[in-house]
Design an enzyme around this catalytic site. Sequence first.
Site, PDB file in Angstrom:
ATOM      1  N   ASP A  47       0.828  -1.206   0.000  1.00 26.62           N
ATOM      2  CA  ASP A  47       0.000   0.000   0.000  1.00 26.62           C
ATOM      3  C   ASP A  47       0.867   1.263   0.000  1.00 26.62           C
ATOM      4  O   ASP A  47       0.692   2.153  -0.833  1.00 26.62           O
ATOM      5  CB  ASP A  47      -0.813  -0.024   1.310  1.00 26.62           C
ATOM      6  CG  ASP A  47      -2.254   0.384   1.124  1.00 26.62           C
ATOM      7  OD1 ASP A  47      -2.669   0.618  -0.018  1.00 26.62           O
ATOM      8  OD2 ASP A  47      -2.954   0.456   2.147  1.00 26.62           O
ATOM      9  N   GLU A  72      -5.139   7.624  -0.052  1.00 26.26           N
ATOM     10  CA  GLU A  72      -5.725   6.993   1.118  1.00 26.26           C
ATOM     11  C   GLU A  72      -4.727   6.982   2.282  1.00 26.26           C
ATOM     12  O   GLU A  72      -5.114   7.036   3.437  1.00 26.26           O
ATOM     13  CB  GLU A  72      -6.180   5.563   0.803  1.00 26.26           C
ATOM     14  CG  GLU A  72      -7.036   5.031   1.940  1.00 26.26           C
ATOM     15  CD  GLU A  72      -7.628   3.661   1.709  1.00 26.26           C
ATOM     16  OE1 GLU A  72      -7.235   2.980   0.744  1.00 26.26           O
ATOM     17  OE2 GLU A  72      -8.478   3.276   2.515  1.00 26.26           O
ATOM     18  N   ASP A 118      -6.270   5.349  -4.738  1.00 24.77           N
ATOM     19  CA  ASP A 118      -6.316   4.239  -3.789  1.00 24.77           C
ATOM     20  C   ASP A 118      -5.170   3.315  -4.190  1.00 24.77           C
ATOM     21  O   ASP A 118      -5.243   2.629  -5.211  1.00 24.77           O
ATOM     22  CB  ASP A 118      -7.654   3.500  -3.838  1.00 24.77           C
ATOM     23  CG  ASP A 118      -7.825   2.623  -2.604  1.00 24.77           C
ATOM     24  OD1 ASP A 118      -6.800   2.272  -1.991  1.00 24.77           O
ATOM     25  OD2 ASP A 118      -8.972   2.281  -2.263  1.00 24.77           O
ATOM     26  N   ILE A 140      -3.929   0.575  -2.990  1.00 22.52           N
ATOM     27  CA  ILE A 140      -4.451  -0.794  -3.113  1.00 22.52           C
ATOM     28  C   ILE A 140      -5.890  -0.762  -2.645  1.00 22.52           C
ATOM     29  O   ILE A 140      -6.176  -0.661  -1.450  1.00 22.52           O
ATOM     30  CB  ILE A 140      -3.679  -1.825  -2.268  1.00 22.52           C
ATOM     31  CG1 ILE A 140      -2.256  -1.975  -2.784  1.00 22.52           C
ATOM     32  CG2 ILE A 140      -4.394  -3.193  -2.344  1.00 22.52           C
ATOM     33  CD1 ILE A 140      -1.504  -3.149  -2.205  1.00 22.52           C
ATOM     34  N   HIS A 190     -19.071  -4.325   3.913  1.00 22.77           N
ATOM     35  CA  HIS A 190     -18.942  -3.199   2.980  1.00 22.77           C
ATOM     36  C   HIS A 190     -20.195  -3.000   2.134  1.00 22.77           C
ATOM     37  O   HIS A 190     -20.346  -1.961   1.499  1.00 22.77           O
ATOM     38  CB  HIS A 190     -17.746  -3.407   2.042  1.00 22.77           C
ATOM     39  CG  HIS A 190     -16.434  -3.378   2.752  1.00 22.77           C
ATOM     40  ND1 HIS A 190     -15.258  -3.731   2.138  1.00 22.77           N
ATOM     41  CD2 HIS A 190     -16.109  -3.044   4.021  1.00 22.77           C
ATOM     42  CE1 HIS A 190     -14.257  -3.614   2.999  1.00 22.77           C
ATOM     43  NE2 HIS A 190     -14.747  -3.205   4.148  1.00 22.77           N
ATOM     44  N   SER A 206     -12.799  -4.932  -4.518  1.00 19.28           N
ATOM     45  CA  SER A 206     -12.210  -3.725  -5.121  1.00 19.28           C
ATOM     46  C   SER A 206     -13.010  -3.164  -6.298  1.00 19.28           C
ATOM     47  O   SER A 206     -14.103  -3.655  -6.615  1.00 19.28           O
ATOM     48  CB  SER A 206     -10.768  -4.005  -5.587  1.00 19.28           C
ATOM     49  OG  SER A 206     -10.751  -4.654  -6.842  1.00 19.28           O
ATOM     50  N   LYS A 214     -15.026  -4.489  -9.598  1.00 21.16           N
ATOM     51  CA  LYS A 214     -16.479  -4.552  -9.872  1.00 21.16           C
ATOM     52  C   LYS A 214     -16.848  -3.578 -10.986  1.00 21.16           C
ATOM     53  O   LYS A 214     -17.631  -3.902 -11.868  1.00 21.16           O
ATOM     54  CB  LYS A 214     -17.270  -4.231  -8.591  1.00 21.16           C
ATOM     55  CG  LYS A 214     -17.201  -5.350  -7.555  1.00 21.16           C
ATOM     56  CD  LYS A 214     -18.056  -5.054  -6.335  1.00 21.16           C
ATOM     57  CE  LYS A 214     -17.386  -4.218  -5.282  1.00 21.16           C
ATOM     58  NZ  LYS A 214     -16.182  -4.790  -4.676  1.00 21.16           N
ATOM     59  N   ARG A 220     -23.822  -1.630  -4.385  1.00 21.85           N
ATOM     60  CA  ARG A 220     -23.110  -1.396  -3.127  1.00 21.85           C
ATOM     61  C   ARG A 220     -24.134  -0.791  -2.168  1.00 21.85           C
ATOM     62  O   ARG A 220     -24.369   0.426  -2.173  1.00 21.85           O
ATOM     63  CB  ARG A 220     -21.937  -0.446  -3.367  1.00 21.85           C
ATOM     64  CG  ARG A 220     -20.993  -0.318  -2.180  1.00 21.85           C
ATOM     65  CD  ARG A 220     -19.790   0.526  -2.544  1.00 21.85           C
ATOM     66  NE  ARG A 220     -18.752   0.441  -1.541  1.00 21.85           N
ATOM     67  CZ  ARG A 220     -17.819  -0.521  -1.486  1.00 21.85           C
ATOM     68  NH1 ARG A 220     -17.782  -1.472  -2.395  1.00 21.85           N
ATOM     69  NH2 ARG A 220     -16.926  -0.531  -0.522  1.00 21.85           N
ATOM     70  N   ASP A 256     -12.313   5.431  -3.786  1.00 26.51           N
ATOM     71  CA  ASP A 256     -12.941   4.128  -4.027  1.00 26.51           C
ATOM     72  C   ASP A 256     -13.860   4.149  -5.253  1.00 26.51           C
ATOM     73  O   ASP A 256     -14.370   3.083  -5.640  1.00 26.51           O
ATOM     74  CB  ASP A 256     -13.763   3.695  -2.808  1.00 26.51           C
ATOM     75  CG  ASP A 256     -12.891   3.134  -1.690  1.00 26.51           C
ATOM     76  OD1 ASP A 256     -11.803   2.602  -1.994  1.00 26.51           O
ATOM     77  OD2 ASP A 256     -13.299   3.228  -0.513  1.00 26.51           O
TER      78      ASP A 256
HETATM   79  P1  AMP Z   1     -14.709  -3.728  -1.534  1.00 23.39           P
HETATM   80  O1  AMP Z   1     -13.453  -4.262  -2.097  1.00 23.39           O
HETATM   81  O2  AMP Z   1     -15.753  -3.445  -2.546  1.00 23.39           O
HETATM   82  O3  AMP Z   1     -15.200  -4.548  -0.372  1.00 23.39           O
HETATM   83  O4  AMP Z   1     -14.391  -2.282  -0.978  1.00 23.39           O
HETATM   84  C1  AMP Z   1     -13.235  -1.961  -0.302  1.00 23.39           C
HETATM   85  C2  AMP Z   1     -13.400  -0.559   0.231  1.00 23.39           C
HETATM   86  O5  AMP Z   1     -14.506  -0.524   1.125  1.00 23.39           O
HETATM   87  C3  AMP Z   1     -12.247  -0.067   1.051  1.00 23.39           C
HETATM   88  O6  AMP Z   1     -11.353   0.636   0.223  1.00 23.39           O
HETATM   89  C4  AMP Z   1     -12.893   0.852   2.088  1.00 23.39           C
HETATM   90  O7  AMP Z   1     -12.582   2.216   1.825  1.00 23.39           O
HETATM   91  C5  AMP Z   1     -14.380   0.644   1.895  1.00 23.39           C
HETATM   92  N1  AMP Z   1     -15.177   0.474   3.120  1.00 23.39           N
HETATM   93  C6  AMP Z   1     -14.760   0.322   4.396  1.00 23.39           C
HETATM   94  N2  AMP Z   1     -15.815   0.237   5.240  1.00 23.39           N
HETATM   95  C7  AMP Z   1     -16.930   0.341   4.490  1.00 23.39           C
HETATM   96  C8  AMP Z   1     -18.346   0.352   4.782  1.00 23.39           C
HETATM   97  N3  AMP Z   1     -18.803   0.192   6.012  1.00 23.39           N
HETATM   98  N4  AMP Z   1     -19.202   0.496   3.746  1.00 23.39           N
HETATM   99  C9  AMP Z   1     -18.738   0.633   2.483  1.00 23.39           C
HETATM  100  N5  AMP Z   1     -17.424   0.637   2.151  1.00 23.39           N
HETATM  101  C10 AMP Z   1     -16.533   0.506   3.126  1.00 23.39           C
HETATM  102 MG    MG Z   2     -10.349   1.282  -1.303  1.00 24.05          MG
END
Ligand code: AMP
Ligand code: MG
Length: 333
Positions: free
Chosen positions: A46, A69, A124, A126, A216, A240, A243, A257, A270
């Site tokens: 990262d 980030e 971002d 990573i 998430h 990530s 998607k 999401r 993100d």
């Molecule tokens: P994903 O890979 O789609 O699960 O998303 C990863 C990203 O989710 C990370 O970079 C975080 O910034 C973000 N994240 C952390 N907590 C949450 C949350 N409660 N709701 C939505 N996104 C989040």
């Molecule tokens: Mg992220």
Amino acid sequence: MAYEAELAAGLEAVRAAARVCRSVQRRLVTAETLEKRDKSPVTVADFASQAIVCQRLEVAFGDDLLVGEEGSAELREGAQAGLRDAVVREVAGEVAGAPGAESVLGWIDRGAADGTTARYWTLDPIDGTKGFLRGEQYAVALGLLEDGEVKLGLLGCPNLPDEQGVTGALFAAVRGGGARAYAMWDDGDSAGQPVRVSDITDPGDARFCESVESGHSNQDEAARIARELGITREPFRIDSQCKYASVARADASIYLRMPTRADYREKIWDHAAGMIVVQEAGGRVTDVNGDELDFGHGRTLERNRGIVATCGPIHDRVIEVVRAVRGAGRERS
Ligand code: AMP
Ligand code: MG
């Protein structure tokens, strides 16, 4: 073409960062780190990824600010000398002149902008850290914003198969210029191939993608929405901004999401790159209320909740169902 220099610098920067991420994931993510839930491999990658992208952008566009980030505070602590050395070693593989710790920390700190200037980049280094630690999908995501609008986005997806079945795919989009997929590991590929969203018009034919992490994205709510839309295929769970890439190149037609907490605000890094890649591939991106993503509020999407990305023609119907299902959920609770 507009933003030609920014695109060229971005491709070079994301490729260099992705090389380091791939190498760290291969060497340092092991059965043992997985079992111990040891996060150190992703921490090294990262910071190294952010340092490399910031170093490249400093050379190409020295006055530009970046909202990243990561900050260097953790790395500057005395107790973190081992981590700091590991990061410096990784960065030195991609930056000439044997940079020392102060240079590397300085590059990382170039990412400390707050997103309130007219023009800035967002990174971002990573995205999808949990996927990275599982040895699965993650992305290096870089966006350029001007006056609150995303003008350029790059998504390096080092573990995603490309068209030829080679592992790694790199997507980039310039506002008004379409979205293209480039060879992830070939610096000579500056032309790429156009990418286009799926042409389905019946939401029931869609494959939808969502986060692997139930923390998430509300997967139960997404399942209810899918059922209501007549979708019978299983959700495609992938970490990530891969998607967004999946929707852009028609591996899926919907990305849901769904908020898990009322107080969570999506981060600009993100979504900036992913959003423009889908839009320029012909798709649509809004939040769960159907509102456009509003990048005019610094580091977070303060005015938005969740994300819905689709191939386009089905978007209004998907939003209608999302709103109905969320409304019903609120009545129940
Ligand atoms: P994903 O890979 O789609 O699960 O998303 C990863 C990203 O989710 C990370 O970079 C975080 O910034 C973000 N994240 C952390 N907590 C949450 C949350 N409660 N709701 C939505 N996104 C989040
Ligand atoms: Mg992220």
